[in-house]
Design a protein around this motif. Structure first.
Motif, PDB file in Angstrom:
ATOM      1  N   TYR A  93      38.390  38.600  42.611  1.00 48.91           N
ATOM      2  CA  TYR A  93      38.414  39.405  40.926  1.00 48.91           C
ATOM      3  C   TYR A  93      38.268  40.654  41.178  1.00 48.91           C
ATOM      4  O   TYR A  93      38.543  41.228  40.614  1.00 48.91           O
ATOM      5  N   TYR A  94      36.584  40.560  41.914  1.00 48.97           N
ATOM      6  CA  TYR A  94      36.105  42.697  41.472  1.00 48.97           C
ATOM      7  C   TYR A  94      35.785  41.941  42.944  1.00 48.97           C
ATOM      8  O   TYR A  94      34.580  41.240  43.182  1.00 48.97           O
ATOM      9  N   ILE A 107      38.339  45.808  41.284  1.00 52.42           N
ATOM     10  CA  ILE A 107      39.209  45.474  40.895  1.00 52.42           C
ATOM     11  C   ILE A 107      40.193  44.470  41.689  1.00 52.42           C
ATOM     12  O   ILE A 107      40.617  45.905  41.809  1.00 52.42           O
ATOM     13  N   PHE A 123      34.025  50.544  34.214  1.00 50.94           N
ATOM     14  CA  PHE A 123      33.681  49.556  34.572  1.00 50.94           C
ATOM     15  C   PHE A 123      32.060  49.874  33.302  1.00 50.94           C
ATOM     16  O   PHE A 123      31.539  49.408  33.845  1.00 50.94           O
ATOM     17  N   LEU A 126      31.101  38.461  28.363  1.00 47.68           N
ATOM     18  CA  LEU A 126      31.497  38.970  28.996  1.00 47.68           C
ATOM     19  C   LEU A 126      33.028  38.300  30.096  1.00 47.68           C
ATOM     20  O   LEU A 126      32.954  37.219  30.759  1.00 47.68           O
ATOM     21  N   LEU A 174      36.689  38.708  32.881  1.00 44.56           N
ATOM     22  CA  LEU A 174      37.587  39.193  33.556  1.00 44.56           C
ATOM     23  C   LEU A 174      38.962  38.202  33.234  1.00 44.56           C
ATOM     24  O   LEU A 174      38.887  36.735  34.048  1.00 44.56           O
ATOM     25  N   ASN A 175      40.090  38.524  32.828  1.00 48.12           N
ATOM     26  CA  ASN A 175      41.152  38.219  32.957  1.00 48.12           C
ATOM     27  C   ASN A 175      42.424  39.110  32.859  1.00 48.12           C
ATOM     28  O   ASN A 175      42.208  40.262  33.499  1.00 48.12           O
ATOM     29  N   ALA A 235      37.275  47.530  28.742  1.00 47.00           N
ATOM     30  CA  ALA A 235      36.376  48.238  30.107  1.00 47.00           C
ATOM     31  C   ALA A 235      37.180  48.827  30.994  1.00 47.00           C
ATOM     32  O   ALA A 235      37.715  49.399  31.096  1.00 47.00           O
ATOM     33  N   VAL A 276      24.908  43.926  33.534  1.00 43.86           N
ATOM     34  CA  VAL A 276      25.194  43.470  32.115  1.00 43.86           C
ATOM     35  C   VAL A 276      24.018  43.116  31.445  1.00 43.86           C
ATOM     36  O   VAL A 276      23.224  42.252  31.958  1.00 43.86           O
ATOM     37  N   VAL A 310      34.421  43.138  27.549  1.00 46.59           N
ATOM     38  CA  VAL A 310      33.825  42.073  26.589  1.00 46.59           C
ATOM     39  C   VAL A 310      33.425  42.257  25.129  1.00 46.59           C
ATOM     40  O   VAL A 310      34.062  42.765  24.163  1.00 46.59           O
ATOM     41  N   ARG A 361      43.938  42.583  37.049  1.00 51.19           N
ATOM     42  CA  ARG A 361      43.307  41.940  35.906  1.00 51.19           C
ATOM     43  C   ARG A 361      42.016  42.952  35.887  1.00 51.19           C
ATOM     44  O   ARG A 361      42.334  44.351  36.262  1.00 51.19           O
ATOM     45  N   PHE A 393      37.888  43.579  32.868  1.00 52.73           N
ATOM     46  CA  PHE A 393      36.920  42.991  32.103  1.00 52.73           C
ATOM     47  C   PHE A 393      36.835  43.238  30.806  1.00 52.73           C
ATOM     48  O   PHE A 393      37.738  44.762  30.209  1.00 52.73           O
TER      49      PHE A 393
END
Length: 217
Positions: free
Chosen positions: A39-40, A45, A67, A103, A105-106, A64, A92, A53, A49, A51
């Motif tokens: 995923y990362y 990435i 990042f 946080l 990740l989508n 983000a 973070v 917040v 997808r 990040f």
């Protein structure tokens, strides 16, 4: 209900993760990795997808850019940091504000159900400021579909300022609404306390042979 013996097994196993999991190959090309498993990785990435917040001032999240991001209510912020190479991880920080910050990740939905009893969600972590309150590691399948597992105890056990491996079997993520066939957010990290950590290489890892995770007998 997870049996006490099973809980004890996977909690103990977390302490042995570095001996059971083979080291991730840092030289791997993120463009050639399977986005269902990675995923990362190496500061990039993997797949379509990203990040974001969020905090109570904007639960939709601030995406983000390069990042770098700060939640609307300034509960948390992220920026690049170094793990094995320059800017190959994220740093973070959750502030002292007494609200929850997440946080995430989508990306597009993916089906992880067939890996439920075979893999764990894993990431490399450097604890710079230990969590002051509980921390939830989660996976999201579209609100309110999600499941979370508490990990503050483990984070507090890691040596401050050193990189460690944290992993959680997929079959430990459970809730009434949770559905592994439509995972949109393979990684969520939330707390309403203070905490500062580095994060690298978010991925799935194969469980050690014969290890049940949180599978009910």
């Amino acid at each position: 209900m997870i049996r006490t013996t099973t809980k004890a097994l996977w909690i103990a196993a977390l302490c042995l993760a570095s001996t059971w999991f083979a080291p991730v190959t840092q030289a791997a090309d993120s463009q050639q990795l399977n986005p269902d498993f990675f995923y990362y990785f190496n500061g990039n990435i993997v797949g379509p997808r990203g990040f974001a917040v969020s905090d109570p001032d904007n639960w939709n999240g601030i995406p983000a850019q390069n990042f770098t991001a700060e939640s609307k209510g300034r509960k948390l912020k992220m920026e690049p940091t170094d793990y094995k190479a320059k800017n190959d991880a994220i740093h973070v920080t959750w502030s002292h504000k007494k609200v929850k910050g997440t946080l995430a990740l989508n990306g597009p939905a993916m089906d992880l159900a067939k890996y439920k009893d075979l893999t764990a969600l894993a990431f490399d972590v450097r604890v710079d400021q230990k969590p002051s309150k509980d921390v939830q590691l989660g996976m999201d399948c579209g609100y309110p579909c999600r499941a979370e597992v508490p990990i503050a105890r483990k984070l507090r056990e890691f040596k401050k300022g050193e990189w460690s491996l944290l992993w959680m079997p997929l079959n430990c993520f459970k809730s009434d609404d949770f559905d592994l066939t439509k995972i949109k957010g393979p990684f969520l990290l939330s707390t309403d306390g203070k905490m500062t950590i580095g994060i690298a290489n978010i991925r799935l890892e194969r469980l050690p042979a014969g290890f049940p995770g949180c599978k009910e007998e």
